[in-house]
Design a protein around this motif. Structure first.
Motif, mmCIF file in Angstrom:
data_model
loop_
_atom_site.group_PDB
_atom_site.id
_atom_site.type_symbol
_atom_site.label_atom_id
_atom_site.label_comp_id
_atom_site.label_asym_id
_atom_site.label_seq_id
_atom_site.Cartn_x
_atom_site.Cartn_y
_atom_site.Cartn_z
ATOM 1 N N ASN A 1 0.804 -1.222 0.000
ATOM 2 C CA ASN A 1 0.000 0.000 0.000
ATOM 3 C C ASN A 1 0.842 1.279 0.000
ATOM 4 O O ASN A 1 0.297 2.375 0.098
ATOM 5 C CB ASN A 1 -0.962 0.018 1.193
ATOM 6 N N ILE A 2 2.153 1.170 -0.115
ATOM 7 C CA ILE A 2 2.979 2.333 -0.445
ATOM 8 C C ILE A 2 2.846 2.521 -1.947
ATOM 9 O O ILE A 2 3.299 1.694 -2.730
ATOM 10 C CB ILE A 2 4.446 2.126 -0.031
ATOM 11 N N VAL A 3 2.215 3.620 -2.368
ATOM 12 C CA VAL A 3 1.746 3.688 -3.751
ATOM 13 C C VAL A 3 2.844 4.000 -4.762
ATOM 14 O O VAL A 3 2.691 3.695 -5.954
ATOM 15 C CB VAL A 3 0.598 4.720 -3.901
ATOM 16 N N ASN A 4 3.938 4.611 -4.329
ATOM 17 C CA ASN A 4 5.049 4.894 -5.241
ATOM 18 C C ASN A 4 6.270 5.329 -4.441
ATOM 19 O O ASN A 4 6.210 5.451 -3.209
ATOM 20 C CB ASN A 4 4.671 5.974 -6.275
ATOM 21 N N GLY A 5 7.365 5.589 -5.150
ATOM 22 C CA GLY A 5 8.583 6.009 -4.468
ATOM 23 C C GLY A 5 8.430 7.337 -3.764
ATOM 24 O O GLY A 5 9.000 7.546 -2.693
ATOM 25 N N THR A 6 7.657 8.253 -4.352
ATOM 26 C CA THR A 6 7.440 9.556 -3.723
ATOM 27 C C THR A 6 6.759 9.396 -2.375
ATOM 28 O O THR A 6 7.133 10.052 -1.394
ATOM 29 C CB THR A 6 6.593 10.461 -4.639
ATOM 30 N N MET A 7 5.766 8.531 -2.297
ATOM 31 C CA MET A 7 5.097 8.298 -1.022
ATOM 32 C C MET A 7 6.065 7.693 -0.008
ATOM 33 O O MET A 7 6.057 8.053 1.184
ATOM 34 C CB MET A 7 3.893 7.374 -1.189
ATOM 35 N N LEU B 1 8.473 -0.717 -5.402
ATOM 36 C CA LEU B 1 8.481 -2.109 -5.849
ATOM 37 C C LEU B 1 8.128 -2.244 -7.319
ATOM 38 O O LEU B 1 8.333 -3.319 -7.899
ATOM 39 C CB LEU B 1 7.516 -2.957 -5.010
ATOM 40 N N ILE B 2 7.573 -1.206 -7.945
ATOM 41 C CA ILE B 2 7.340 -1.305 -9.385
ATOM 42 C C ILE B 2 8.525 -0.732 -10.159
ATOM 43 O O ILE B 2 8.438 -0.499 -11.354
ATOM 44 C CB ILE B 2 6.004 -0.674 -9.819
ATOM 45 N N LYS B 3 9.637 -0.558 -9.442
ATOM 46 C CA LYS B 3 10.926 -0.343 -10.076
ATOM 47 C C LYS B 3 11.748 -1.606 -9.812
ATOM 48 O O LYS B 3 11.211 -2.701 -9.800
ATOM 49 C CB LYS B 3 11.568 0.936 -9.549
ATOM 50 N N ASN B 4 13.023 -1.451 -9.561
ATOM 51 C CA ASN B 4 13.944 -2.598 -9.544
ATOM 52 C C ASN B 4 13.567 -3.755 -8.631
ATOM 53 O O ASN B 4 13.540 -4.911 -9.074
ATOM 54 C CB ASN B 4 15.344 -2.115 -9.182
ATOM 55 N N PRO B 5 13.299 -3.529 -7.335
ATOM 56 C CA PRO B 5 13.196 -4.689 -6.432
ATOM 57 C C PRO B 5 11.950 -5.533 -6.615
ATOM 58 O O PRO B 5 11.887 -6.645 -6.088
ATOM 59 C CB PRO B 5 13.245 -4.064 -5.038
ATOM 60 N N SER C 1 8.514 1.143 -13.910
ATOM 61 C CA SER C 1 9.711 1.661 -14.579
ATOM 62 C C SER C 1 10.743 0.581 -14.857
ATOM 63 O O SER C 1 11.659 0.807 -15.652
ATOM 64 C CB SER C 1 10.354 2.768 -13.735
ATOM 65 N N ILE C 2 10.649 -0.569 -14.216
ATOM 66 C CA ILE C 2 11.589 -1.647 -14.519
ATOM 67 C C ILE C 2 11.208 -2.320 -15.828
ATOM 68 O O ILE C 2 12.039 -2.958 -16.478
ATOM 69 C CB ILE C 2 11.655 -2.682 -13.354
ATOM 70 N N GLU C 3 9.967 -2.154 -16.247
ATOM 71 C CA GLU C 3 9.584 -2.578 -17.586
ATOM 72 C C GLU C 3 10.015 -1.488 -18.554
ATOM 73 O O GLU C 3 10.436 -0.423 -18.152
ATOM 74 C CB GLU C 3 8.078 -2.825 -17.637
#
Length: 424
Positions: A93-99, A235-239, A381-383
């Motif tokens: 539920n952490i919606v993005n890196g900014t959050m 998590l929708i980036k590298n890890p 962004s990892i895609e």
């Protein structure tokens, strides 16, 4: 066989095919280095899974309060171990890196404290969080938290300026690993360590926070290993390895992570609540796959640099430079070429390849942005993806690639489009 397919099905010209061959030859040693890092990190992840006795039980579902979710708690211990921290929060539920970054800032800063940005202006989406863009509501500034920015000199940290910015009110220093929309080198983990050591030499109690987005698994260690108190990412980036469907992580010292957990939920509850709702399986599997997926993305970036060098464009990093993240910048020089580049990347995406990217007023950004993103997970962004602000010098920021082979094609399509635009 492959070249014939590329020419017949995708319209790749003989010129781009020839330049791509030269680019691969030029990049061979850099590819090899990325693969060595991948193997090392893959084995480390496997050992962490074994050390924590990961089993089918860890992949289960919790609902409601999420008390005693063994999968969630074990995954957080694995992240802490892998990223060199004492503790971690890994939540869907952490919606993005900014959050994730904002949660850290609100968690450790109090009215009257000062935040210092050591690497110049932070990423655009943090401007409203900090309160340095007019119209923001609920910003750190609204809560009486001060902000100082130390601009970089020739893409390097201004250590003299940083020393001047630090006084007794400074509670935290934020370091951005990746370049954002700036033309500068990404900071290596060792480079981040030098900044942290400098800050701590002035005041050892200052909390050093690293925006680690795009950098995870690009090197053999992470910033907590060189003294960071908190590192954060999406998590929708590298890890997430292209499999996690949402989420973010926060790793650091036990004290700092506990404070942040009270901001993530509330004081008195902290990390104890948080149902996983079936996300454990993809978060575990994505983390297991992450070193390999990041390697593909790093190799794609190397190829992008090498190919556009062959075409005569300025790139950052160069094809033979060591990479500390997955981002490659290409200075294209015109709005038309930037749009053409992004449209080529979109053509090579597995999802929405038929979509034509257009510049638009994207929330959180000062300028119009064009963004190519054809991903299984929205915004991943990892895609394969590329974006850039519509402003001089019209730089494209390319990142990602779940597989090197398909990312290579997308880059060739981008090059083909840019070449066609140049010939108009």
């Amino acid at each position: 066989m492959v070249n014939s397919f590329l020419k017949e099905k995708y319209g790749i010209s003989d010129k781009i095919l020839e330049l791509s061959k030269k680019a691969d030859i030029k990049a061979a040693e850099a590819y090899k280095k990325a693969e060595e890092i991948c193997e090392y990190n893959s084995l480390r992840v496997l050992k962490a899974f074994a050390d924590h006795n990961v089993s089918e039980a860890h992949l289960g579902v919790s609902t409601g309060y999420g008390y005693d979710d063994v999968g969630r708690d074990t995954l957080e211990r694995i992240y802490a171990d892998m990223f060199g921290g004492e503790d971690a929060l890994v939540r869907h539920n952490i919606v993005n890196g900014t959050m994730a970054i904002a949660t850290c800032l609100y968690g450790v800063l109090r009215p009257g404290d000062t935040l210092v940005a050591a690497t110049g202006k932070p990423y655009d989406t943090l401007e409203e969080v900090i309160g340095i863009r007019s119209g923001s509501s609920g910003s750190l500034k609204d809560f009486g938290i001060n902000y100082r920015q130390v601009d970089m000199i020739d893409s390097k940290v201004d250590f003299d300026g940083l020393a001047e910015a630090i006084d007794d009110s400074v509670k935290a220093v934020i370091i951005q690993r990746s370049k954002g929309y700036d033309w500068r080198d990404t900071y290596s983990v060792d480079g981040i360590g030098e900044i942290i050591a400098f800050v701590k030499s002035i005041n050892k109690n200052i909390i050093c926070i690293v925006d680690n987005c795009y950098g995870e698994f690009a090197e053999e260690k992470e910033p907590c290993s060189v003294g960071a108190d908190l590192i954060v990412g999406s998590l929708i980036k590298n890890p997430g390895g292209g499999l996690a469907m949402s989420g973010g992580y926060i790793v650091g010292t036990k004290e700092a992570v506990e404070k942040v957990s009270y901001r993530l939920t509330c004081p008195g509850i902290g990390r104890e609540c948080g149902a996983t709702l079936g996300n454990n399986r993809t978060m575990y599997q994505g983390f297991f796959m992450a070193p390999h997926v990041v390697c593909n993305a790093v190799k794609a970036g190397i190829f992008c640099s090498a190919l556009f060098e062959e075409l005569g464009y300025e790139v950052n990093p160069s094809s033979d430079a060591f990479r500390s993240d997955i981002i490659t910048s290409v200075k294209l020089g015109s709005e038309e070429k930037l749009i053409a580049f992004c449209r080529g990347i979109q053509q090579g995406a597995p999802i929405d390849s038929f979509v034509v990217p257009m510049p638009w007023d994207m929330p959180g950004y000062e300028n119009q942005v064009i963004m190519a993103a054809g991903a299984f997970v929205q915004g991943s962004s990892i895609e394969i993806s590329a974006d850039g602000p519509i402003k001089p010098p019209y730089t494209a920021y390319f990142q990602g690639g779940l597989t090197f082979e398909t990312a290579r094609l997308a880059i060739m399509l981008a090059a083909e489009n840019v070449l066609s635009e140049s010939n108009k």
